[in-house]
Design an enzyme around this catalytic site. Structure first.
Site, short mmCIF file in Angstrom:
data_model
loop_
_atom_site.label_atom_id
_atom_site.label_comp_id
_atom_site.label_asym_id
_atom_site.label_seq_id
_atom_site.Cartn_x
_atom_site.Cartn_y
_atom_site.Cartn_z
N HIS A 54 0.83 -1.22 0.00
CA HIS A 54 0.00 0.00 0.00
C HIS A 54 0.87 1.27 0.00
CE1 HIS A 54 -3.81 -2.17 0.75
NE2 HIS A 54 -3.06 -2.97 1.49
N ASN A 127 -10.07 -2.98 2.36
CA ASN A 127 -9.80 -2.93 0.93
C ASN A 127 -11.10 -2.62 0.17
OD1 ASN A 127 -6.99 -3.58 0.90
ND2 ASN A 127 -7.49 -5.74 1.20
N TYR A 337 0.57 -4.49 11.70
CA TYR A 337 0.39 -3.11 11.25
C TYR A 337 1.04 -2.11 12.20
CZ TYR A 337 -2.49 -4.03 7.18
OH TYR A 337 -2.92 -4.41 5.94
#
Length: 498
Positions: A54, A127, A337
């Protein structure tokens, strides 16, 4: 009007920003040239590592407005009253390409939201597809390697992608969506967003509900064909960025309607499918969409680097009334993350203005790089303590999970039918959509070893023989990329609405 003056980072006046100090007109530069040294040193450090995935993205600020009462499902502050508005930040992205990649490439798109709620930040990191390629985080790094550059050629490898997909049947559903019209949206405004994972909501009575989050675009779906995208990339690599930025500047504020699908906690124990499998959708017939509110984006960032590049989203950021699920991919992301941001941006990345909650932050984290918000000295620098330091909020504890089981290595390959939902999606396509779909897949297989192609075709065959035959015919004709009619503004039936 008197202009303000440049200063050093220490605040001293900067007398000359055009010339370096030297030993005479033709003499060498001097080490005491501290202004030059500061300027060059900062230039060397203007970049932070790009996101591993990303990396190429755009973002904007706005708000979320509740339109329907769901307080019987969640006690979260963000949902506490109809009409309540919560500030938010949205970031959209492509997945595989680097920061310099073109926006108009066939790829999954990231769809991430940071809600600045009255009880802390809630990040929904999703997403533009309701499913994903793999269902176990053990496979995620390997999958991402196939989407990046080959270590020997330093080029993207179609062989690596199809080899992995053909050896991972659970990827078929996501592959089908990726090579359908929705794999090439004309811009971020023209696509849906999904939390993708199964999450949970819990109410003031301690009842838990499993949920799926959906964000339906109010701008309508628009797609490029491969030919159109190739032509556009030759003229503009920032099409999605420009479309989003310009629309907001024109005050054509993009909006998405938030919906949820809801399953009672005890029901998850009786259904004949795994409701925590991210490679599957929940039937809209059995679990209809319930409207919750509207997301509107209405302000562009003032500084892209400070507010978008440094923005950091993590599914581990939840608030009371919103929780996780046994979804294995979600469980893996809860660590990955936040850890990526600690590495990429810095130990105290959530102290940056764009990431910092709107409510007071009280932690016992100590020191480390970028600790610029240290409070005044206190004896309460650990917990528990006897000096009136912040204490734990027992009232925020989630109700216990009903799901339990013996610890074991879970055989992800045995988790239900990986072909039924791709088959159902394929059979929703009309003839023109199927033609583009077959062509898109065949074009992406050019140069892939035959045994890998045949293995992937066997998966198409198991889903639907017509699917396999259509791709095979296009491969035999060696159709150039994108020879299909335009898909612009065409609608495709929602995955799950079957």
């Amino acid at each position: 009007m008197t202009r303000s003056h440049i200063t050093t980072t220490a605040g001293a006046p900067w007398p000359d920003n055009q010339d370096s100090k030297s030993a005479g007109a033709r003499g060498p530069l001097l080490l005491e040239n501290y202004q030059l040294i500061e300027k060059l040193a900062h230039q060397n450090r203007e970049r932070i590592p790009e996101r591993t995935v990303h990396a190429k993205g755009s973002g904007a600020f706005g708000h979320f407005t509740v339109t329907q009462d769901i307080t019987h499902l969640s006690c979260a502050d963000v949902f506490s009253a109809v009409g309540k508005k919560t500030e938010l930040l949205a970031r959209f992205s492509t997945v595989a390409g680097e920061r310099g990649a073109a926006d108009a490439e066939r790829d999954v798109r990231g769809f991430s939201l940071k809600f600045y709620t009255g009880e802390g930040n809630w990040d929904l990191v999703g997403n533009n597809t309701p499913v994903f390629f793999v269902r176990d985080p053990m496979k995620f790094p390997d999958f991402i390697h196939t989407q990046k550059r080959h270590p020997r050629t330093n080029m993207r490898s179609a062989t690596a992608m199809w080899d992995f997909w053909s050896l991972s049947p659970e990827s078929l559903h996501q592959v089908a969506i990726l090579f359908s019209d929705r794999g090439l949206p004309q811009g971020y405004r023209f696509m849906n967003g999904y939390g993708s994972h199964t999450f949970s909501l819990w109410n003031a009575s301690g009842e838990r509900f499993w949920v799926k989050f959906h964000f339906k675009t109010q701008q309508g779906h628009r797609f490029w064909t491969n030919d159109e995208a190739n032509d556009i990339i030759g003229r503009n690599r920032e099409t999605s960025q420009a479309d989003l930025y310009d629309a907001i500047e024109r005050q054509e504020f993009p909006r998405w309607t938030m919906y949820i699908q809801v399953m009672r906690e005890d029901e998850a124990e009786r259904v004949d499918f795994n409701p925590f499998d991210i490679t599957k959708v929940w039937s809209h017939k059995d679990y209809p969409l319930h409207e919750v509110g509207v997301v509107e984006l209405n302000r562009n960032p003032e500084n892209y680097f400070a507010e978008i590049e440094q923005s950091s989203f993590s599914p581990s950021n939840i608030v009371p009334g919103i929780g996780f699920s046994p979804d294995k991919m979600l469980q893996g992301r809860l660590f990955a993350y936040a850890d990526a941001h600690r590495y990429r941006v810095g130990t105290h990345y959530e102290a940056l203005p764009v990431n910092r909650p709107k409510v007071p932050v009280r932690t016992y984290h100590m020191d480390g790089p970028m600790r610029f918000d240290a409070t005044e000295g206190s004896d309460a620098y650990y917990e528990p303590n006897s000096f009136d330091g912040p204490a734990e909020a027992r009232q925020a504890i989630e109700p216990p999970l009903r799901v339990s089981g013996e610890a074991t290595y879970y055989a992800h390959r045995d988790d239900g039918d990986d072909y039924a939902q791709p088959r159902a999606l394929y059979r929703l396509f009309d003839d023109a959509q199927r033609q583009r779909f077959h062509t898109n897949i065949a074009s992406a297989m050019v140069g892939v070893p035959r045994h890998i192609v045949e293995r992937q075709l066997s998966h198409f065959e198991r889903a639907d023989p017509v699917w396999a035959r259509g791709v095979r015919e296009n491969l035999e004709r060696e159709v150039p990329v994108g020879h299909a009619s335009s898909a612009t503004n065409q609608e495709m039936t929602e995955p799950g609405a079957r």
